[in-house]
Design an enzyme around this catalytic site. Structure first.
Site, PDB file in Angstrom:
ATOM      1  N   HIS A 292      -7.119   4.193  14.545  1.00  0.00           N
ATOM      2  CA  HIS A 292      -8.036   4.460  13.437  1.00  0.00           C
ATOM      3  C   HIS A 292      -8.929   3.283  13.143  1.00  0.00           C
ATOM      4  O   HIS A 292      -8.480   2.141  13.157  1.00  0.00           O
ATOM      5  CB  HIS A 292      -7.233   4.674  12.147  1.00  0.00           C
ATOM      6  CG  HIS A 292      -6.711   6.037  11.997  1.00  0.00           C
ATOM      7  ND1 HIS A 292      -7.369   7.014  11.308  1.00  0.00           N
ATOM      8  CD2 HIS A 292      -5.584   6.586  12.461  1.00  0.00           C
ATOM      9  CE1 HIS A 292      -6.659   8.117  11.352  1.00  0.00           C
ATOM     10  NE2 HIS A 292      -5.569   7.891  12.038  1.00  0.00           N
ATOM     11  N   HIS A 335      -0.225   3.993   3.864  1.00  0.00           N
ATOM     12  CA  HIS A 335      -1.027   2.866   3.416  1.00  0.00           C
ATOM     13  C   HIS A 335      -0.519   2.295   2.104  1.00  0.00           C
ATOM     14  O   HIS A 335      -0.102   3.033   1.228  1.00  0.00           O
ATOM     15  CB  HIS A 335      -2.476   3.370   3.216  1.00  0.00           C
ATOM     16  CG  HIS A 335      -3.496   2.300   3.090  1.00  0.00           C
ATOM     17  ND1 HIS A 335      -4.706   2.500   2.474  1.00  0.00           N
ATOM     18  CD2 HIS A 335      -3.511   1.022   3.512  1.00  0.00           C
ATOM     19  CE1 HIS A 335      -5.425   1.393   2.522  1.00  0.00           C
ATOM     20  NE2 HIS A 335      -4.704   0.479   3.153  1.00  0.00           N
ATOM     21  N   GLU A 341      -7.690   3.075  -5.121  1.00  0.00           N
ATOM     22  CA  GLU A 341      -8.393   4.170  -4.455  1.00  0.00           C
ATOM     23  C   GLU A 341      -8.427   5.407  -5.371  1.00  0.00           C
ATOM     24  O   GLU A 341      -7.404   6.038  -5.601  1.00  0.00           O
ATOM     25  CB  GLU A 341      -7.692   4.539  -3.147  1.00  0.00           C
ATOM     26  CG  GLU A 341      -7.579   3.386  -2.166  1.00  0.00           C
ATOM     27  CD  GLU A 341      -6.903   3.813  -0.859  1.00  0.00           C
ATOM     28  OE1 GLU A 341      -6.835   5.024  -0.579  1.00  0.00           O
ATOM     29  OE2 GLU A 341      -6.416   2.925  -0.139  1.00  0.00           O
ATOM     30  N   HIS A 365      -4.685   6.330  -6.353  1.00  0.00           N
ATOM     31  CA  HIS A 365      -3.623   5.554  -5.732  1.00  0.00           C
ATOM     32  C   HIS A 365      -3.901   4.095  -6.074  1.00  0.00           C
ATOM     33  O   HIS A 365      -4.829   3.492  -5.554  1.00  0.00           O
ATOM     34  CB  HIS A 365      -3.578   5.807  -4.222  1.00  0.00           C
ATOM     35  CG  HIS A 365      -3.323   7.253  -3.900  1.00  0.00           C
ATOM     36  ND1 HIS A 365      -3.975   7.936  -2.910  1.00  0.00           N
ATOM     37  CD2 HIS A 365      -2.485   8.142  -4.481  1.00  0.00           C
ATOM     38  CE1 HIS A 365      -3.540   9.191  -2.885  1.00  0.00           C
ATOM     39  NE2 HIS A 365      -2.643   9.332  -3.825  1.00  0.00           N
ATOM     40  N   HIS A 371       0.746   5.568  -0.266  1.00  0.00           N
ATOM     41  CA  HIS A 371       0.191   6.919  -0.185  1.00  0.00           C
ATOM     42  C   HIS A 371      -0.037   7.257   1.280  1.00  0.00           C
ATOM     43  O   HIS A 371       0.079   6.402   2.154  1.00  0.00           O
ATOM     44  CB  HIS A 371      -1.106   7.030  -0.992  1.00  0.00           C
ATOM     45  CG  HIS A 371      -2.127   5.990  -0.636  1.00  0.00           C
ATOM     46  ND1 HIS A 371      -2.117   4.722  -1.171  1.00  0.00           N
ATOM     47  CD2 HIS A 371      -3.178   6.019   0.221  1.00  0.00           C
ATOM     48  CE1 HIS A 371      -3.121   4.022  -0.670  1.00  0.00           C
ATOM     49  NE2 HIS A 371      -3.788   4.776   0.188  1.00  0.00           N
TER      50      HIS A 371
HETATM   51 FE   FE2 Z   1      -5.540   4.261   1.330  1.00  0.00          FE
END
Ligand code: FE2
Length: 440
Positions: A292, A335, A341, A365, A371
């Site tokens: 990613h 993460h 976020e 989050h 999360h």
């Molecule tokens: Fe994240």
């Protein structure tokens, strides 16, 4: 919409005059002794006079009356859920998810854009010019004989339902869902709606939004400057008794009355302007081998702090795109983040959650709160055949990512009654797969 014209570019020095009044824009100087057509010259500063040239923002407005003609400000009490008081509630590190926020119904009476502002969370202080606030607007009617401006910072507005007609001192913008607009500090505007309307607002108390640097990506990619649109000059010369000028100042709303429309700017020039952007124009960059890229690859606009590379707030989107990575768990990774976020959904359904995250809802989050994909999403993605796949078709999720640790307001945590107490359950079905015989 027919008849609405725009100028194209980001951070550009623009000049515009109402076509019915050619020559309204003075040539060769900003404030002649007698501007054309008997207009007044007024400067709107969006940066310190002495800010470095690349950050220096100002516009000159040539208007029928200067903005200073108004009665004294008094407190405005019709917007009771707008706040910058971050101490209403005890801090809450839990992962939070909201069902779609209610839009006022007809029986609730007319609620316009300003009265429909509700603050969800935020951090910092507009007095010391450091911080952000995240609001939602929910409204069912247009602003009438009133205009709003924000003394505290810039609004990045993300409509989720309903078209906005945004009349500004610089001209008119039509902003549909899947478009955004930015109205910067001090710019007066009024919002008309067609019907029930809802959206999200990211407010920054300092700095302005910029396009992110592209580094090795090169000169092209992500959001292109030419796709940012600024309205052309358009004015009205109207005497209107008791026109309301509403000012958000130090987190509190004030109103002053005047007897004319503030949208009387016949010509303007400068680089401090409102603008809009259609999210479908975003050129998505991503991995074409394995693994990613971080979600920063989806940054549309950023408001940078004084620390290099650290944003006060980024506006990030997750548009339709091809997913082609080999040997990769393709949904977003699990993460824990030193940033906060806040996510919202404009349309469709988000790829990392099977349900519960709905258009017009949101999630937060917070700093270092873990999360990631829910149980069903993990199982499906782990066992999926890794062929090229178009993902996020018909959807548009977005994130306001901030280096600040935000607190949720009383309205966000209690009064709105939209917080989902069972959100945590979406991760409880994640199974242990550890098996010493499964070494690949
Ligand atoms: Fe994240």
């Amino acid at each position: 919409m027919a008849g609405i014209k725009y100028l194209s570019g980001f951070g550009s020095e623009f000049a515009s005059e109402d076509p019915k009044y050619p020559g309204a824009l003075p040539v060769g100087q900003n404030s002649p002794q007698k501007p054309p057509y008997g207009l007044y010259a007024e400067q709107l500063s969006g940066s310190a006079f002495t800010a470095p040239r690349q950050d220096n923002k100002r516009s000159w407005l040539y208007r029928i009356r200067p903005s200073v003609i108004h009665k004294p400000f008094t407190k405005y009490d019709d917007s009771k859920y707008l706040t910058h008081n971050w101490n209403e509630q005890h801090p809450n590190p839990n992962q939070l998810r909201w069902q779609p926020f209610n839009i006022p119904l007809e029986k609730d009476g007319i609620v316009d854009f300003v009265n429909g502002l509700h603050t969800v969370c935020g951090a910092g202080d507009p007095c010391s010019r450091n911080g952000i606030a995240i609001h939602v607007y929910v409204c069912n009617g247009s602003m009438k004989n009133s205009a709003f401006y924000n003394s505290d910072g810039d609004f990045l507005i993300v409509p989720q339902q309903g078209r906005l007609k945004v009349t500004t001192e610089f001209g008119i913008m039509i902003v549909d869902p899947n478009e955004i607009c930015v109205i910067q500090q001090g710019m007066r505007f009024a919002v008309e709606v067609d019907g029930p309307s809802r959206g999200y607002i990211l407010e920054v108390f300092d700095g302005h939004f910029k396009l992110p640097d592209l580094g090795p990506i090169g000169a092209n990619g992500l959001a292109s400057p030419r796709d940012f649109l600024t309205p052309v000059a358009h004015f009205e010369d109207k005497e209107i008794k008791n026109f309301k000028i509403i000012d958000k100042y130090q987190g509190t709303l004030f109103v002053a009355l005047q007897d004319h429309s503030p949208f009387d700017v016949v010509a303007w020039h400068g680089n401090y302007v409102p603008y809009k952007y259609d999210l479908k124009n975003f050129m998505v960059i991503n991995s074409v081998s394995f693994d990613h890229c971080d979600p920063s690859i989806f940054t549309v606009l950023t408001c940078q702090s004084t620390k290099p590379g650290v944003a006060i707030a980024d506006f990030v989107i997750f548009p339709p795109r091809w997913s082609v990575q080999e040997d990769t768990f393709r949904p977003p990774y699990y993460h824990r983040n030193c940033m906060s976020e806040f996510m919202g959904l404009i349309l469709g359904s988000y790829e990392a959650k099977e349900g519960g995250f709905l258009p017009g809802g949101a999630s937060l989050h917070s700093m270092m709160s873990p999360h990631g994909p829910d149980g069903g999403c993990f199982e499906a993605a782990t066992n999926a055949e890794l062929v090229p796949q178009k993902v996020a078709v018909g959807t548009q999720a977005f994130m306001f990512e901030s280096s600040l640790s935000m607190k949720v307001t009383k309205w966000g945590e209690i009064t709105c009654q939209k917080l989902d107490p069972k959100y945590y359950e979406c991760w409880q079905s994640l199974k242990k797969h550890f098996n010493e015989k499964l070494k690949l």
